[in-house]
Design an enzyme around this catalytic site. Sequence first.
Site, PDB file in Angstrom:
ATOM      1  CG  ASP A  43      -0.383  -0.094   2.517  1.00 58.22           C
ATOM      2  OD1 ASP A  43       0.858  -0.200   2.604  1.00 58.22           O
ATOM      3  OD2 ASP A  43      -1.134  -0.043   3.518  1.00 58.22           O
ATOM      4  CB  SER A  44       4.577   1.725  -0.067  1.00 52.19           C
ATOM      5  OG  SER A  44       4.820   0.602  -0.899  1.00 52.19           O
ATOM      6  CG  ASP A  82       0.449  -4.085   2.038  1.00 52.65           C
ATOM      7  OD1 ASP A  82       0.631  -5.010   2.846  1.00 52.65           O
ATOM      8  OD2 ASP A  82       1.221  -3.110   1.923  1.00 52.65           O
ATOM      9  CE  LYS A 111       3.488  -5.928   3.544  1.00 50.34           C
ATOM     10  NZ  LYS A 111       2.962  -4.763   4.272  1.00 50.34           N
ATOM     11  CD  GLU A 113       0.754  -1.660   7.979  1.00 49.96           C
ATOM     12  OE1 GLU A 113       0.493  -0.939   8.965  1.00 49.96           O
ATOM     13  OE2 GLU A 113       1.129  -1.205   6.887  1.00 49.96           O
ATOM     14  CD  GLU A 180       8.134  -0.381   7.372  1.00 44.67           C
ATOM     15  OE1 GLU A 180       7.181  -1.092   6.991  1.00 44.67           O
ATOM     16  OE2 GLU A 180       8.301   0.782   6.966  1.00 44.67           O
TER      17      GLU A 180
HETATM   18  O1  KIV Z   1       3.641  -1.128   1.585  1.00 44.95           O
HETATM   19  C1  KIV Z   1       4.788  -1.582   1.445  1.00 44.95           C
HETATM   20  O2  KIV Z   1       5.448  -1.393   0.418  1.00 44.95           O
HETATM   21  C2  KIV Z   1       5.348  -2.362   2.540  1.00 44.95           C
HETATM   22  C3  KIV Z   1       6.791  -2.709   2.482  1.00 44.95           C
HETATM   23  C4  KIV Z   1       7.658  -1.524   2.516  1.00 44.95           C
HETATM   24  C5  KIV Z   1       7.159  -3.714   3.497  1.00 44.95           C
HETATM   25  O3  KIV Z   1       4.646  -2.702   3.438  1.00 44.95           O
END
Ligand code: KIV
Length: 263
Positions: A43-44, A82, A111, A113, A180
């Site tokens: 989600d970055s 994510d 993924k 969090e 992280e």
């Molecule tokens: O959102 C993302 O790109 C991440 C990574 C930096 C681990 O969670």
Amino acid sequence: MPSIRDFAAAKTNHRKLVVVTAYDAWSARLLADTSVDSLLVGDSAMMVMHGERDTLRATTELMAVHTAAVSRGAPGKLLIADFPFLAARKGASHAFDCAAQLLRAGAHAVKVEGIRGHADVIFRLVESGIPVMGHLGLQPQSVNALGGYAVQGREKIDAARVREDAAALEAAGAFAIVLECIPQKLAREITAALRIPTIGIGAGAGCDGQVLVLQDLLGLNPDFKPRFVRRFADGAALVRTGVTRYAEAVRAGKFPATKESFS
Ligand code: KIV
């Protein structure tokens, strides 16, 4: 077919896992020809691709669009997508819908969090055949509670919390955990204590693998250089040089040439 079994095997064989983010088909096509083990549709994307100051505006629909694009570009890679902000906090039914959208878009795993308050959801996802990667330490979706993007787990009590959460994630069935921005000693201890692999970002060399944002490692993000990023190429200079040469050629009447034109 790419599989999370490769992650388990890598830990057993002490082979480092290499993960990189991807958000679009174009970069995924380039990454498809590399040896990276897995692509993370993080989600970055909200910050890197959409210019937001945090990741909170990500939605399942948007993550699914990015995931589908990456899947089209790199169908042979293990794709992890994510869960967006709060998607694991609205109960199992909402989490199933989110996971269904992401897996139908091409993800092989999701993924999530954190774990406190949604351990049951992670457990039920795993029980339903959806591989889950955990994410501990700095959790960017909690940036407002944390007061910024700072290293986590430096205090004894915080380190204990990360250790406990890592054990709980393993117990809930996660196949791997992103660590992280935590001290390298803590990351090394957690890695040694777990049977599942840890993937570090800002967590030192003691993890079972590493993840970086593609644009960061390629030097395409000139204003962003935290301590944990190493630039393996000067992508920004490459873009500037290429585009400058193009503009000069157009202005000098040298592009397009006859061989680049139709008769
Ligand atoms: O959102 C993302 O790109 C991440 C990574 C930096 C681990 O969670």
